[in-house]
Design an enzyme around this catalytic site. Structure first.
Site, PDB file in Angstrom:
ATOM      1  N   GLY D 204       0.804  -1.219   0.000  1.00 41.92           N
ATOM      2  CA  GLY D 204       0.000   0.000   0.000  1.00 41.92           C
ATOM      3  C   GLY D 204       0.833   1.262   0.000  1.00 41.92           C
ATOM      4  O   GLY D 204       2.014   1.236  -0.374  1.00 41.92           O
ATOM      5  N   ASP D 229      -5.286  -7.773  -7.484  1.00 41.85           N
ATOM      6  CA  ASP D 229      -4.993  -7.554  -6.067  1.00 41.85           C
ATOM      7  C   ASP D 229      -3.747  -6.708  -5.927  1.00 41.85           C
ATOM      8  O   ASP D 229      -2.634  -7.170  -6.193  1.00 41.85           O
ATOM      9  CB  ASP D 229      -4.804  -8.901  -5.349  1.00 41.85           C
ATOM     10  CG  ASP D 229      -6.056  -9.742  -5.426  1.00 41.85           C
ATOM     11  OD1 ASP D 229      -7.138  -9.226  -5.088  1.00 41.85           O
ATOM     12  OD2 ASP D 229      -5.944 -10.906  -5.862  1.00 41.85           O
ATOM     13  N   LEU D 230      -3.932  -5.484  -5.503  1.00 42.54           N
ATOM     14  CA  LEU D 230      -2.850  -4.511  -5.407  1.00 42.54           C
ATOM     15  C   LEU D 230      -1.656  -5.061  -4.611  1.00 42.54           C
ATOM     16  O   LEU D 230      -1.820  -5.553  -3.506  1.00 42.54           O
ATOM     17  CB  LEU D 230      -3.389  -3.256  -4.703  1.00 42.54           C
ATOM     18  CG  LEU D 230      -2.444  -2.053  -4.672  1.00 42.54           C
ATOM     19  CD1 LEU D 230      -2.217  -1.516  -6.062  1.00 42.54           C
ATOM     20  CD2 LEU D 230      -3.012  -0.989  -3.755  1.00 42.54           C
ATOM     21  N   ASP D 231      -0.461  -4.959  -5.179  1.00 42.65           N
ATOM     22  CA  ASP D 231       0.788  -5.360  -4.503  1.00 42.65           C
ATOM     23  C   ASP D 231       0.832  -6.849  -4.176  1.00 42.65           C
ATOM     24  O   ASP D 231       1.634  -7.271  -3.343  1.00 42.65           O
ATOM     25  CB  ASP D 231       1.012  -4.546  -3.216  1.00 42.65           C
ATOM     26  CG  ASP D 231       1.079  -3.044  -3.486  1.00 42.65           C
ATOM     27  OD1 ASP D 231       1.395  -2.667  -4.623  1.00 42.65           O
ATOM     28  OD2 ASP D 231       0.805  -2.271  -2.559  1.00 42.65           O
ATOM     29  N   GLU D 232      -0.024  -7.642  -4.822  1.00 43.31           N
ATOM     30  CA  GLU D 232      -0.048  -9.075  -4.505  1.00 43.31           C
ATOM     31  C   GLU D 232       0.311  -9.953  -5.700  1.00 43.31           C
ATOM     32  O   GLU D 232       0.231 -11.173  -5.621  1.00 43.31           O
ATOM     33  CB  GLU D 232      -1.441  -9.470  -3.986  1.00 43.31           C
ATOM     34  CG  GLU D 232      -1.925  -8.633  -2.817  1.00 43.31           C
ATOM     35  CD  GLU D 232      -2.209  -9.468  -1.587  1.00 43.31           C
ATOM     36  OE1 GLU D 232      -1.878 -10.672  -1.593  1.00 43.31           O
ATOM     37  OE2 GLU D 232      -2.767  -8.909  -0.630  1.00 43.31           O
TER      38      GLU D 232
END
Lengths: 286, 286, 286, 286
Positions: D204, D229-232
């Site tokens: 994040g 999925d952000l940053d995943e």
């Protein structure tokens, strides 16, 4: 940290009790607040003493002369030490000498533009015209000084005309020419070079080719002050990167270029922040 | 450096002009020679001040009380600072708590034997008997204190009986039990833990398995002071090692073990040399 | 990975089209499943070819002779290649030679006990008695063979009596004696040495002292196969650690010891897993 | 290595005996010489199989269709595998999306100009006009597409108009906007992002500020494929750099920028050389 009213005081000399106290007392007497202090002794007894102090003193510019006089009395006359007193806001003026390789030069120009390096770059000098456009796009003068094989002295004279009085530091950013002892004497400011190996391994020419032949598992780079003895000056910074049998000499060179630019930029940054003190043929880096 | 007549003075508190001068002047007045000094401020104005000073003072043991009294006056009463005054020759007494894994424990025992760590180890405590022979071969007492699932409080009470008054530091060297807040309150000395991940990544159990599942390209380890919040205490040291898709979770664990033992040994060494100062939930490491 | 029915096939020779296909076809014909394959060519045309293949073949032990015969036909006779066929479960027998320093030796013994190294250690030999107790606590025979200044040949003869036929590898774990060319010829197995510098920097004696004098910012260690030319054999692994002006030569030595033991353990592990192939005076490490 | 007549074959699927043999035999039948081969299995039994093969085949361009047909038969139909067949000389077309930060972008442009990256850059797109001049000096089109807070969909539509059919890869080089799942579906090519922390730590926003507050001793960067999925998404590459209590959050950010650009450049280079294979939410990097 780099702003109005910050000063740096670099002290060195023979160690003896009371130096830290003397320095900090002089500063305290003048109302300066110490914001960072690094101190080192080469040996607890009979060693050499080194100290870098960063302080904040309102109205510093107007009080430099007075502070200098007191320091001269208390540090030089009373304690036999040498010192440098520097205003942090006075950026060092740095000339960069290059040949054709752009990676170290561009890294310096770009970091200077983004404010990472506390220096100005009044000129770039090259024995080849290739990098002129790149340099001028940063708004920096570029001077092309060809170096003919049998007329190196003439080129060095032209270098000195450009440099003397105009710069506080000369950086050889993969400048593929040996500079003479006369030049070093004449130019009167420190000269930093980046050597494309982990010194003292692979001194001299062709380090990546020789690294490939020797089969090393790491290649490196070394930033050092230039002395008359090629590749033997005081080392400021070194780093390495892992390689394997898979890489050719050309690929070692490409990987090594990443280390070269990082090591040189660090060394120049530290020099400009007065973090590097020469100690014979070595350095203290605070 | 660790010998008769060396002292360490750790000072911290609200920053203000003149602290370095006061400290160094008190030391100079007593005839002490500063051999190393590190100083840091969290912020140039209104920040927190930290200083570690190593000094040489002939006859230190006999003059500690007198020095302490003057420091109490000049640093605490006059300037509102806290300080610790330590004789370097007084090694910290360190208890090691382990379970079955031997790598961190053996690294500590071996470094202590060869003189790398300035500490003594009066005892090793384990919830398993497995490592008893290894420990006793180093001439160190080994106490087996089983931890039953529903009787953890009883075990902690036994730990406190062994530890209280006998040690200056407790090290959890891959001790696979959570220690309670009551234990931390009661034991009265700092507790250092090694966590087998690069915190704050992979807090909690099974970090190598989760690292494998997430497909990270580096695994790490973190040494930190233990607080009531599991894996959230002030970090002293961290390091990482490169991994790839080729390694299974078990192989990550094996590679990570090398990082764990190195990171923990460094953290313990620095703590024992009074290089680590807590600053809220972070640390200053000089 | 180390278990019943796993084999390793190491192939090298002049590169030409079709080698990978020939190797994998022979294995497929015998019902072997390739679980890992690394291949490298020193040059796309006219280069040297290297391949390491790990395969699973049910009933491998009983089928080795048959597989060997087919490989001899297809790889050696048809394609002019050399190869080694190895059962993974047959651990290499490794003798360790030491003097007084314990760090590299203990790291090997610990890792071997922990199952990290796929080898057995039938003996440790030393020219000093000091490490005997440490070694025997691991259940490993320790032989003290003094080396008198003018009777080195006698000591080497005793070494050969102990080693010949009994070991597959000799490791010099900070063994402070030069081994002769005659010994290397006679012993008939590879010899790995750890040199306490980043070769080719600081070849010969006293590397940490010389590193201190030269003022380098990193110190390192190099594991290499021993040849008649001291410190010039093929390099298997190298690594470095950061140092500064603060460390004395003795402290460089202490920091370097951590690198030495890590580098040597890695080199020995890789050799025992048949990951290292000599290529002239360099190595291919898969 | 990047020249006429070189091809790359990427194979993946359920592991079973004989795959390497099938692949290399097809290549050998066509007269191709394998110059590099990497192979990996997620598990010796029942695992997933990955192989990257670089081969030299005279007249490759004219023989691609024929080779493709045979591979479709032997790998897909007979063995149930998927594969990609690529001519090395066909550079990937890469669009770079940026905001205001220049460090990652310039590093890509410099490396591409220098020939380090086997790709072309048909366009740079930004939601701010600031970097237009820098980009156009490299002879590369720069498109300014503002992203209004409540009209993100309109901006993404404009992005898709520019990108679709024109590029093989999209790189988010510190592009400070979240891309939608619809965009990822529509754009139809991989998207690589650089996250300014060592994931999964500090997912994040504001990672450097949070790293400072947590007191970590290393900061890092992570290049990964972008998923909904952000940053995943699957991690391609990560690296770290050492920091201390001395650095402010702003200084962590500056140090981290060096890691970000290096990590992103490596990830892009590897992707363009077809070295990265997705394996669920992780990657195999050969």
């Amino acid at each position: 940290m780099i702003a109005e009213d910050y000063g740096r005081l670099i002290v060195q000399g023979a160690d003896r009790p009371g130096i830290v106290s003397s320095v900090s007392t002089v500063l305290a007497e003048h109302g300066a607040n110490i914001v960072a202090l690094d101190q080192s002794s080469s040996d607890p007894s009979g060693g050499r003493f080194f100290q870098r102090t960063v302080f904040h003193l309102p109205g510093l510019s107007g009080r430099l002369a007075e502070l200098d006089e007191v320091l001269g009395q208390r540090l030089t006359e009373d304690l036999g030490l040498t010192y440098r007193l520097v205003e942090a806001k006075r950026h060092k003026r740095v000339a960069v000498l290059v040949s054709k390789a752009d990676h170290c030069l561009l890294d310096l120009l770009w970091r200077q533009r983004r404010g990472e390096l506390h220096m100005s770059i009044p000129m770039v000098i090259s024995n080849h015209p290739d990098l002129g456009d790149d340099v001028r796009q940063f708004g920096i003068p570029f001077f092309h000084v060809p170096v003919e094989k049998d007329h190196k002295a003439a080129a060095e004279k032209e270098h000195l005309n450009l440099l003397k009085g105009n710069v506080d530091l000369v950086v050889l950013a993969r400048y593929m020419q040996i500079v003479s002892g006369e030049f070093l004497d004449e130019v009167g400011v420190p000269v930093i070079n980046i050597h494309h190996s982990f010194l003292p391994a692979f001194m001299g020419a062709g380090p990546y080719q020789r690294a490939k032949e020797r089969g090393v598992k790491l290649v490196g780079a070394t930033a050092h002050y230039v002395t008359e003895d090629l590749d033997e000056g005081p080392i400021i910074e070194q780093d390495v990167i892992r390689v394997s049998h898979r890489e050719s000499a050309a690929e070692l060179q490409r990987k090594g270029a990443d280390v070269e630019r990082l090591v040189l930029s660090r060394a120049v940054a530290w020099h400009c922040d007065d973090r590097v003190i020469r100690d014979g043929n070595t350095t203290v880096v605070f």
